[in-house]
Design a protein around this motif. Structure first.
Motif, PDB file in Angstrom:
ATOM      1  N   LEU A 128       0.825  -1.203   0.000  1.00  0.00           N
ATOM      2  CA  LEU A 128       0.000   0.000   0.000  1.00  0.00           C
ATOM      3  C   LEU A 128       0.864   1.259   0.000  1.00  0.00           C
ATOM      4  CD1 LEU A 128      -2.572  -1.105   2.737  1.00  0.00           C
ATOM      5  CD2 LEU A 128      -2.907  -1.124   0.252  1.00  0.00           C
ATOM      6  N   LYS A 129       0.339   2.327  -0.624  1.00  0.00           N
ATOM      7  CA  LYS A 129       1.002   3.633  -0.558  1.00  0.00           C
ATOM      8  C   LYS A 129       0.679   4.243   0.799  1.00  0.00           C
ATOM      9  CE  LYS A 129      -0.975   5.803  -3.863  1.00  0.00           C
ATOM     10  NZ  LYS A 129      -1.399   6.771  -4.878  1.00  0.00           N
ATOM     11  N   GLN A 130       1.621   4.952   1.359  1.00  0.00           N
ATOM     12  CA  GLN A 130       1.427   5.681   2.608  1.00  0.00           C
ATOM     13  C   GLN A 130       0.864   4.773   3.717  1.00  0.00           C
ATOM     14  OE1 GLN A 130      -1.224   8.568   0.973  1.00  0.00           O
ATOM     15  NE2 GLN A 130       0.421   9.865   0.203  1.00  0.00           N
ATOM     16  N   ALA A 131       1.369   3.565   3.779  1.00  0.00           N
ATOM     17  CA  ALA A 131       0.889   2.604   4.783  1.00  0.00           C
ATOM     18  C   ALA A 131       1.264   3.075   6.184  1.00  0.00           C
ATOM     19  CB  ALA A 131       1.482   1.229   4.520  1.00  0.00           C
ATOM     20  N   ARG A 186      -3.286   3.263   0.790  1.00  0.00           N
ATOM     21  CA  ARG A 186      -4.047   3.368  -0.465  1.00  0.00           C
ATOM     22  C   ARG A 186      -3.422   2.455  -1.514  1.00  0.00           C
ATOM     23  NH1 ARG A 186      -7.977   6.967  -0.424  1.00  0.00           N
ATOM     24  NH2 ARG A 186      -7.985   8.507   1.221  1.00  0.00           N
ATOM     25  N   TYR A 187      -4.304   1.824  -2.299  1.00  0.00           N
ATOM     26  CA  TYR A 187      -3.820   0.941  -3.357  1.00  0.00           C
ATOM     27  C   TYR A 187      -3.141   1.763  -4.446  1.00  0.00           C
ATOM     28  CZ  TYR A 187      -6.311  -2.987  -1.336  1.00  0.00           C
ATOM     29  OH  TYR A 187      -6.735  -3.979  -0.494  1.00  0.00           O
ATOM     30  N   PRO A 188      -1.939   1.374  -4.883  1.00  0.00           N
ATOM     31  CA  PRO A 188      -1.205   2.145  -5.885  1.00  0.00           C
ATOM     32  C   PRO A 188      -1.632   1.861  -7.332  1.00  0.00           C
ATOM     33  CG  PRO A 188       0.131   0.315  -5.139  1.00  0.00           C
ATOM     34  CD  PRO A 188      -1.135   0.299  -4.317  1.00  0.00           C
ATOM     35  N   LYS A 195      -7.943   3.136  -8.268  1.00  0.00           N
ATOM     36  CA  LYS A 195      -8.328   4.547  -8.131  1.00  0.00           C
ATOM     37  C   LYS A 195      -8.064   5.098  -6.729  1.00  0.00           C
ATOM     38  CE  LYS A 195     -11.705   4.004 -11.752  1.00  0.00           C
ATOM     39  NZ  LYS A 195     -13.078   3.993 -12.151  1.00  0.00           N
ATOM     40  N   ASN A 196      -6.887   4.760  -6.195  1.00  0.00           N
ATOM     41  CA  ASN A 196      -6.440   5.301  -4.914  1.00  0.00           C
ATOM     42  C   ASN A 196      -7.338   4.889  -3.738  1.00  0.00           C
ATOM     43  OD1 ASN A 196      -4.189   6.669  -3.906  1.00  0.00           O
ATOM     44  ND2 ASN A 196      -5.369   8.529  -3.582  1.00  0.00           N
TER      45      ASN A 196
END
Length: 108
Positions: free
Chosen positions: A43-46, A69-71, A76-77
């Motif tokens: 995930l982004k910004q986990a 958030r899913y990259p 779609k974020n």
């Protein structure tokens, strides 16, 4: 009587106080676990959600719930969750998607 006294002295010398981890040591360990888990995350910004769950030493794992958030473009974020299991002995983090495991809110 001398044997009993000698045995008591020997036990007193070889048996030290039990060593417990300090609050600071536990906090540092939690930081290491969370850092390892967020690095292993897809995930982004986990970030860790809540606190770590310390399992019994016989199990050898610490669990952490991550959110980010899913990259992938098709996602779609979208916000997602992963469960991370940290192997205390091997110092390795393993993550798996946890979105479908989360229960729906209770209806009142």
């Amino acid at each position: 009587m001398k044997v009993i006294s000698f045995t008591a002295i020997l036990l007193a010398i070889t048996t030290g106080p039990a060593l417990a981890s300090s609050t600071e040591q536990w906090a540092e360990f939690d930081k290491q676990v969370i850092a390892s888990c967020t690095k292993a995350s897809q995930l982004k910004q986990a970030v860790a959600v809540g606190r770590t769950a310390q399992f019994d030493d016989r199990v050898g794992y610490v669990a952490v719930l991550l959110q980010g958030r899913y990259p992938q473009a098709h996602m779609k974020n979208k916000v997602g969750q992963e469960l991370c299991l940290f192997d205390k002995k091997g110092k390795t983090a393993y993550v798996t998607e946890w979105d479908s495991v989360m229960p729906a809110p209770l209806q009142k």
